[in-house]
Motif scaffolding. Structure first.
Motif, PDB file in Angstrom:
ATOM      1  N   ARG A  47      10.941  15.655  -5.194  1.00  0.00           N
ATOM      2  CA  ARG A  47      10.940  14.377  -5.919  1.00  0.00           C
ATOM      3  C   ARG A  47      12.154  13.516  -5.588  1.00  0.00           C
ATOM      4  N   SER A  48      13.306  14.146  -5.395  1.00  0.00           N
ATOM      5  CA  SER A  48      14.534  13.382  -5.222  1.00  0.00           C
ATOM      6  C   SER A  48      14.916  13.132  -3.765  1.00  0.00           C
ATOM      7  N   PHE A  49      14.582  14.052  -2.866  1.00  0.00           N
ATOM      8  CA  PHE A  49      15.071  13.949  -1.498  1.00  0.00           C
ATOM      9  C   PHE A  49      13.960  13.801  -0.459  1.00  0.00           C
ATOM     10  N   ILE A  50      12.975  14.677  -0.511  1.00  0.00           N
ATOM     11  CA  ILE A  50      11.969  14.728   0.548  1.00  0.00           C
ATOM     12  C   ILE A  50      11.021  13.534   0.478  1.00  0.00           C
ATOM     13  N   LEU A  51      10.505  13.225  -0.715  1.00  0.00           N
ATOM     14  CA  LEU A  51       9.556  12.122  -0.851  1.00  0.00           C
ATOM     15  C   LEU A  51      10.175  10.759  -0.478  1.00  0.00           C
ATOM     16  N   PRO A  52      11.372  10.439  -0.978  1.00  0.00           N
ATOM     17  CA  PRO A  52      11.965   9.163  -0.542  1.00  0.00           C
ATOM     18  C   PRO A  52      12.249   9.104   0.959  1.00  0.00           C
ATOM     19  N   ALA A  53      12.658  10.236   1.543  1.00  0.00           N
ATOM     20  CA  ALA A  53      12.911  10.265   2.982  1.00  0.00           C
ATOM     21  C   ALA A  53      11.615  10.102   3.774  1.00  0.00           C
ATOM     22  N   ALA A  54      10.539  10.691   3.262  1.00  0.00           N
ATOM     23  CA  ALA A  54       9.260  10.577   3.961  1.00  0.00           C
ATOM     24  C   ALA A  54       8.724   9.150   3.953  1.00  0.00           C
ATOM     25  N   PHE A  55       9.048   8.398   2.914  1.00  0.00           N
ATOM     26  CA  PHE A  55       8.580   7.016   2.822  1.00  0.00           C
ATOM     27  C   PHE A  55       9.639   6.015   3.289  1.00  0.00           C
ATOM     28  N   GLY A  56      10.724   6.510   3.837  1.00  0.00           N
ATOM     29  CA  GLY A  56      11.756   5.643   4.398  1.00  0.00           C
ATOM     30  C   GLY A  56      12.532   4.855   3.358  1.00  0.00           C
ATOM     31  N   LEU A  57      12.737   5.432   2.180  1.00  0.00           N
ATOM     32  CA  LEU A  57      13.428   4.744   1.102  1.00  0.00           C
ATOM     33  C   LEU A  57      14.870   5.249   0.904  1.00  0.00           C
ATOM     34  N   VAL A  58      15.365   5.970   1.876  1.00  0.00           N
ATOM     35  CA  VAL A  58      16.704   6.544   1.737  1.00  0.00           C
ATOM     36  C   VAL A  58      17.756   5.518   2.104  1.00  0.00           C
TER      37      VAL A  58
ATOM     38  N   GLY B 149       4.528   5.493  -5.459  1.00  0.00           N
ATOM     39  CA  GLY B 149       4.583   5.439  -6.917  1.00  0.00           C
ATOM     40  C   GLY B 149       3.653   6.449  -7.566  1.00  0.00           C
ATOM     41  N   THR B 150       2.453   6.610  -6.998  1.00  0.00           N
ATOM     42  CA  THR B 150       1.500   7.577  -7.527  1.00  0.00           C
ATOM     43  C   THR B 150       2.016   8.998  -7.376  1.00  0.00           C
ATOM     44  N   LEU B 151       2.578   9.313  -6.211  1.00  0.00           N
ATOM     45  CA  LEU B 151       3.136  10.648  -6.002  1.00  0.00           C
ATOM     46  C   LEU B 151       4.324  10.902  -6.925  1.00  0.00           C
ATOM     47  N   GLN B 152       5.173   9.897  -7.123  1.00  0.00           N
ATOM     48  CA  GLN B 152       6.301  10.041  -8.043  1.00  0.00           C
ATOM     49  C   GLN B 152       5.809  10.279  -9.465  1.00  0.00           C
ATOM     50  N   LEU B 153       4.752   9.592  -9.863  1.00  0.00           N
ATOM     51  CA  LEU B 153       4.188   9.766 -11.198  1.00  0.00           C
ATOM     52  C   LEU B 153       3.640  11.176 -11.373  1.00  0.00           C
ATOM     53  N   ILE B 154       2.897  11.655 -10.395  1.00  0.00           N
ATOM     54  CA  ILE B 154       2.337  13.010 -10.464  1.00  0.00           C
ATOM     55  C   ILE B 154       3.452  14.040 -10.523  1.00  0.00           C
ATOM     56  N   LEU B 155       4.470  13.894  -9.673  1.00  0.00           N
ATOM     57  CA  LEU B 155       5.585  14.835  -9.691  1.00  0.00           C
ATOM     58  C   LEU B 155       6.371  14.746 -10.992  1.00  0.00           C
ATOM     59  N   GLY B 156       6.464  13.573 -11.575  1.00  0.00           N
ATOM     60  CA  GLY B 156       7.132  13.425 -12.864  1.00  0.00           C
ATOM     61  C   GLY B 156       6.387  14.133 -13.979  1.00  0.00           C
ATOM     62  N   VAL B 157       5.066  14.036 -13.972  1.00  0.00           N
ATOM     63  CA  VAL B 157       4.264  14.738 -14.980  1.00  0.00           C
ATOM     64  C   VAL B 157       4.397  16.247 -14.806  1.00  0.00           C
ATOM     65  N   VAL B 158       4.332  16.729 -13.575  1.00  0.00           N
ATOM     66  CA  VAL B 158       4.499  18.163 -13.313  1.00  0.00           C
ATOM     67  C   VAL B 158       5.889  18.613 -13.748  1.00  0.00           C
ATOM     68  N   TYR B 159       6.895  17.795 -13.521  1.00  0.00           N
ATOM     69  CA  TYR B 159       8.269  18.099 -13.937  1.00  0.00           C
ATOM     70  C   TYR B 159       8.334  18.350 -15.440  1.00  0.00           C
TER      71      TYR B 159
ATOM     72  N   MET C 285       0.824  -1.193   0.000  1.00  0.00           N
ATOM     73  CA  MET C 285       0.000   0.000   0.000  1.00  0.00           C
ATOM     74  C   MET C 285       0.864   1.252   0.000  1.00  0.00           C
ATOM     75  N   LEU C 286       1.919   1.229   0.801  1.00  0.00           N
ATOM     76  CA  LEU C 286       2.796   2.388   0.899  1.00  0.00           C
ATOM     77  C   LEU C 286       3.527   2.650  -0.409  1.00  0.00           C
ATOM     78  N   PHE C 287       3.949   1.576  -1.084  1.00  0.00           N
ATOM     79  CA  PHE C 287       4.638   1.741  -2.364  1.00  0.00           C
ATOM     80  C   PHE C 287       3.695   2.239  -3.448  1.00  0.00           C
ATOM     81  N   ALA C 288       2.416   1.905  -3.355  1.00  0.00           N
ATOM     82  CA  ALA C 288       1.435   2.398  -4.322  1.00  0.00           C
ATOM     83  C   ALA C 288       1.266   3.904  -4.187  1.00  0.00           C
ATOM     84  N   ILE C 289       1.209   4.401  -2.955  1.00  0.00           N
ATOM     85  CA  ILE C 289       1.103   5.846  -2.725  1.00  0.00           C
ATOM     86  C   ILE C 289       2.371   6.544  -3.190  1.00  0.00           C
TER      87      ILE C 289
END
Length: 96
Positions: A85-96, A7-17, A1-5
C-alpha cells in the motif's frame, strides 16, 4: 483512467487493512478472554473475519516454519499489506 485504478486498489487495500486490524485486535481479546466465542454475534463476526482472511493467511502459513503456539501469518500479511500500500503500489503507478 490510471488514477481511477490506483484509487480503487488503494481503497481495496485500505479495507483489507482495517479488516486485518479488527481481526488482530479481536484475536487478542478472545485469547485474553475478554470476548467469548459462545456469544452469537462474537462467534459470527469471528467466523466471518476468518473466512475473509484465511485465503491470505494460508499461503503464508505453507511457506513459513511452524511456530505452533504463535501464528505469525497475520503479522507477515499485515507487513506485506503495508509495504504494498505504501511503497509498491505508488511506485508501480509512477507516483513516487
Amino acid at each position: 483512467m490510471l488514477f481511477a485504478i490506483y484509487g480503487t486498489l488503494q481503497l481495496i487495500l485500505g479495507v483489507v487493512y482495517w479488516i486485518m486490524i479488527i481481526h488482530i485486535i479481536m484475536s487478542w481479546l478472545i485469547n485474553f478472554q475478554v470476548l467469548n466465542l459462545h456469544q452469537p454475534i462474537v462467534g459470527q463476526v469471528w467466523t466471518g473475519l476468518n473466512r475473509l482472511l484465511e485465503p491470505i493467511y494460508q499461503p503464508i502459513r505453507r511457506v513459513m516454519p511452524d511456530t505452533h503456539p504463535l501464528d505469525l501469518a497475520p503479522l507477515v500479511a499485515f507487513v506485506a499489506l503495508i509495504a504494498i500500500r505504501s511503497f509498491i503500489l505508488p511506485a508501480a503507478f509512477g507516483l513516487v
